[in-house]
Write an enzyme that holds these catalytic residues in place. Structure first.
Site, PDB file in Angstrom:
ATOM      1  N   GLN A   1     -53.799 -62.531 -38.227  1.00 53.82           N
ATOM      2  CA  GLN A   1     -54.206 -62.316 -36.843  1.00 53.82           C
ATOM      3  C   GLN A   1     -53.614 -61.037 -36.260  1.00 53.82           C
ATOM      4  O   GLN A   1     -53.866 -60.709 -35.106  1.00 53.82           O
ATOM      5  CB  GLN A   1     -53.766 -63.509 -35.992  1.00 53.82           C
ATOM      6  CG  GLN A   1     -54.411 -64.820 -36.411  1.00 53.82           C
ATOM      7  CD  GLN A   1     -53.666 -66.023 -35.887  1.00 53.82           C
ATOM      8  OE1 GLN A   1     -52.833 -65.909 -34.989  1.00 53.82           O
ATOM      9  NE2 GLN A   1     -53.953 -67.188 -36.455  1.00 53.82           N
TER      10      GLN A   1
ATOM     11  N   HIS B   1     -50.005 -65.867 -34.665  1.00 55.09           N
ATOM     12  CA  HIS B   1     -49.448 -66.056 -33.320  1.00 55.09           C
ATOM     13  C   HIS B   1     -48.592 -64.878 -32.845  1.00 55.09           C
ATOM     14  O   HIS B   1     -47.405 -65.005 -32.609  1.00 55.09           O
ATOM     15  CB  HIS B   1     -48.642 -67.357 -33.261  1.00 55.09           C
ATOM     16  CG  HIS B   1     -49.459 -68.573 -33.556  1.00 55.09           C
ATOM     17  ND1 HIS B   1     -48.983 -69.843 -33.358  1.00 55.09           N
ATOM     18  CD2 HIS B   1     -50.730 -68.718 -34.033  1.00 55.09           C
ATOM     19  CE1 HIS B   1     -49.917 -70.724 -33.705  1.00 55.09           C
ATOM     20  NE2 HIS B   1     -50.985 -70.039 -34.119  1.00 55.09           N
TER      21      HIS B   1
ATOM     22  N   TYR C   1     -43.527 -74.305 -19.876  1.00 51.07           N
ATOM     23  CA  TYR C   1     -44.907 -74.794 -19.993  1.00 51.07           C
ATOM     24  C   TYR C   1     -45.084 -75.798 -21.136  1.00 51.07           C
ATOM     25  O   TYR C   1     -46.209 -76.146 -21.469  1.00 51.07           O
ATOM     26  CB  TYR C   1     -45.866 -73.598 -20.060  1.00 51.07           C
ATOM     27  CG  TYR C   1     -45.910 -72.957 -18.691  1.00 51.07           C
ATOM     28  CD1 TYR C   1     -46.853 -73.338 -17.749  1.00 51.07           C
ATOM     29  CD2 TYR C   1     -44.894 -72.092 -18.284  1.00 51.07           C
ATOM     30  CE1 TYR C   1     -46.822 -72.834 -16.460  1.00 51.07           C
ATOM     31  CE2 TYR C   1     -44.860 -71.583 -16.993  1.00 51.07           C
ATOM     32  CZ  TYR C   1     -45.824 -71.963 -16.096  1.00 51.07           C
ATOM     33  OH  TYR C   1     -45.773 -71.483 -14.804  1.00 51.07           O
TER      34      TYR C   1
END
Length: 407
Positions: A113, A175, A288
């Site tokens: 990625q 990621h 979060y």
């Protein structure tokens, strides 16, 4: 002019059963969402039944021939700078893509990625000509995200310097996060992914747990001055148990981030694992949840956590299950299309669409609709003249404009 057909709509919605090889959200086979149109209810989990398909829009293909484009930025003269993930920076003028790539781009690790990712102009670009890039650097076994800045002379990057690099390094090519957003005080926020999926480890434990480690940059939003130094008012400055660059934490992999200047709000979209993609209203110093609290499941099946909410952690505004693989996020601020003012536009790699999200004054989600694109959407941006554009993550990537019909 290129119009969306009913056939394209069926393709786009059917594509939600596909897996993304660049985005990390996989589809969940079932959902726990109720079929309600009230997206501001206590349960933020959505199913496809909640999302209507827009019909009152049109698209135009502006550019083609881009290889896995990742991000776009407009120069003051209207030219567009576009990053290609394999490591090239391109420029387009008057709707024409220059075949010559911009010189001076740093060497990137184009792996998995990773590659050349976000691009952003300094808020005072007209005075200083500074451009900022995020990219993956290192080897397949030891890599991380870097932020670099350089001056742009119209044809090349000069005086390039690395101003921030993620610690710790990681293995594999997953990621990297990588969106840049500027705040009104000219400090910058940079999204950093958690490092990857099991079985990837760091220091003998699953790397995703780094999202809860305040001494790690992984799974964080960091806040920097424009030279890479740390602002003195960052939330964890002075704490012996936290890295002073950290601004928020408990994130998995943010690839969409935008700042609403009218309401002083930062919005992000981040990838879940198997389902559980999120839209978050992000605030300084807050947690979060990932991976302690999540709607995602393991790719191999089963829960990552039994908790969906916890005191002291911030709940998402929306959870997408099945996954959309969100990448690219913009808030529409122009009066050119007045019916879109204040709406969020979130791109999807798996869903192959753009989600138009209507908000109320408090920042709660009122409604959501799908604008089918039929290709993997990597970035969504509002141009200086008030147009809305998407970049598609394809071997023959495109720049596509979107506008309401009748405009």
């Amino acid at each position: 002019m290129k119009f969306i057909t009913n056939h394209q709509i069926k393709i786009a919605l059917g594509a939600s059963v596909m897996l993304a090889f660049v985005g990390c959200s996989f589809l969940k086979n079932s959902t726990s969402a109720s079929s309600t149109d009230d997206l501001s209810s206590n349960n933020p989990v959505l199913s496809q039944e909640n999302v209507t398909v827009a019909s009152d829009f049109r698209t135009t293909t502006v550019l083609e021939g881009l290889e896995r484009p990742w991000s776009i930025a407009w120069l003051p003269d209207g030219a567009m700078l576009i990053t290609e993930r394999p490591g090239r920076l391109r420029i387009a003028r008057n709707g024409n893509l220059d075949p010559q790539e911009i010189a001076g781009v740093p060497e990137v690790l184009a792996f998995g990625q990773g590659g050349l990712m976000d691009i952003s102009l300094h808020p005072n670009f007209q005075e200083n000509n500074l451009i900022y890039l995020t990219y993956s650097h290192g080897s397949e076994s030891a890599n991380h995200t870097r932020v670099a800045r350089a001056t742009f002379d119209g044809s090349a990057l000069e005086n390039l310097e690395v101003i921030f690099e993620v610690d710790p390094v990681k293995s594999a090519g997953q990621h990297f996060g990588s969106r840049i957003v500027w705040l009104p005080d000219n400090t910058m926020l940079v999204a950093i992914g958690d490092g990857g999926n099991p079985p990837i480890e760091v220091d003998g434990d699953l790397i995703r747990k780094q999202a809860q480690n305040l001494n790690s940059h992984l799974g964080k939003v960091v806040r920097l001055n424009d030279d890479g130094s740390i602002p003195s008012d960052n939330p964890f400055v002075g704490s012996a148990d936290a890295d002073s660059a950290v601004w928020s934490y408990g994130h998995r992999n943010i690839q969409g981030m935008t700042f609403d200047r009218a309401n002083n709000r930062l919005w992000s979209t981040e990838h879940g694992a198997r389902g559980g993609d999120e839209l978050n209203l992000v605030e300084a110093g807050e947690n979060y949840g990932w991976p302690e609290v999540t709607h995602s499941e393991e790719y191999t099946g089963g829960e990552i956590s039994s908790e969906r909410s916890r005191t002291g952690m911030i709940d998402p505004k929306v959870v997408w299950t099945p996954a959309t693989a969100p990448s690219g996020l913009a808030i529409y601020t122009s009066d050119r299309f007045s019916q879109w003012q204040g709406n969020l536009f979130a791109g999807g790699l798996i869903s192959r669409d753009v989600r138009r999200i209507e908000l109320d004054e408090e920042g709660n989600v009122r409604s959501e609709e799908s604008i089918p694109i039929g290709q993997r959407v990597r970035d969504v941006r509002q141009s200086p003249d008030g147009m809305l554009y998407v970049l598609t993550d394809e071997e023959n990537g495109q720049l596509i404009s979107i506008e309401p019909e009748g405009e």
